[in-house]
Design a protein around this motif. Sequence first.
Motif, PDB file in Angstrom:
ATOM      1  N   LEU A  53       0.821  -1.217   0.000  1.00 22.43           N
ATOM      2  CA  LEU A  53       0.000   0.000   0.000  1.00 22.43           C
ATOM      3  C   LEU A  53       0.851   1.261   0.000  1.00 22.43           C
ATOM      4  O   LEU A  53       0.506   2.248  -0.661  1.00 22.43           O
ATOM      5  N   LEU A  54       1.966   1.242   0.726  1.00 24.04           N
ATOM      6  CA  LEU A  54       2.849   2.402   0.724  1.00 24.04           C
ATOM      7  C   LEU A  54       3.479   2.600  -0.645  1.00 24.04           C
ATOM      8  O   LEU A  54       3.562   3.733  -1.143  1.00 24.04           O
ATOM      9  N   ALA A  55       3.906   1.522  -1.289  1.00 19.93           N
ATOM     10  CA  ALA A  55       4.481   1.623  -2.627  1.00 19.93           C
ATOM     11  C   ALA A  55       3.435   2.119  -3.630  1.00 19.93           C
ATOM     12  O   ALA A  55       3.739   2.938  -4.504  1.00 19.93           O
ATOM     13  N   LEU A  56       2.208   1.658  -3.493  1.00 20.65           N
ATOM     14  CA  LEU A  56       1.129   2.112  -4.370  1.00 20.65           C
ATOM     15  C   LEU A  56       0.833   3.596  -4.159  1.00 20.65           C
ATOM     16  O   LEU A  56       0.636   4.349  -5.116  1.00 20.65           O
ATOM     17  N   PHE A  57       0.837   4.042  -2.917  1.00 19.37           N
ATOM     18  CA  PHE A  57       0.592   5.449  -2.597  1.00 19.37           C
ATOM     19  C   PHE A  57       1.682   6.340  -3.187  1.00 19.37           C
ATOM     20  O   PHE A  57       1.392   7.377  -3.797  1.00 19.37           O
ATOM     21  N   ILE A  58       2.932   5.944  -3.033  1.00 22.28           N
ATOM     22  CA  ILE A  58       4.028   6.735  -3.582  1.00 22.28           C
ATOM     23  C   ILE A  58       3.991   6.722  -5.105  1.00 22.28           C
ATOM     24  O   ILE A  58       4.237   7.745  -5.757  1.00 22.28           O
TER      25      ILE A  58
END
Length: 71
Positions: free
Chosen positions: A31-36
């Motif tokens: 989710l963090l990679a998707l957000f960035i």
Amino acid sequence: MKTTLATMITLIVASIAFAASGAESDGSGILLALFIGIGALIIVFQMLPGLALFGSMLKGLFSGKDAESRN
């Protein structure tokens, strides 16, 4: 003496096990990679029209025509 030695060995083994528990992982998931990634896409897609406008502004500034012939 044997009890003290067994206790020390147990504590050393336990401390090694606690040290290798994986607590050093940062916990960033998909989710963090998707957000960035989405944030980066937004910035890139906002830059494209800005660069196109900047290019057309430079083209208008450096064209050979004078200002009176454009009106």
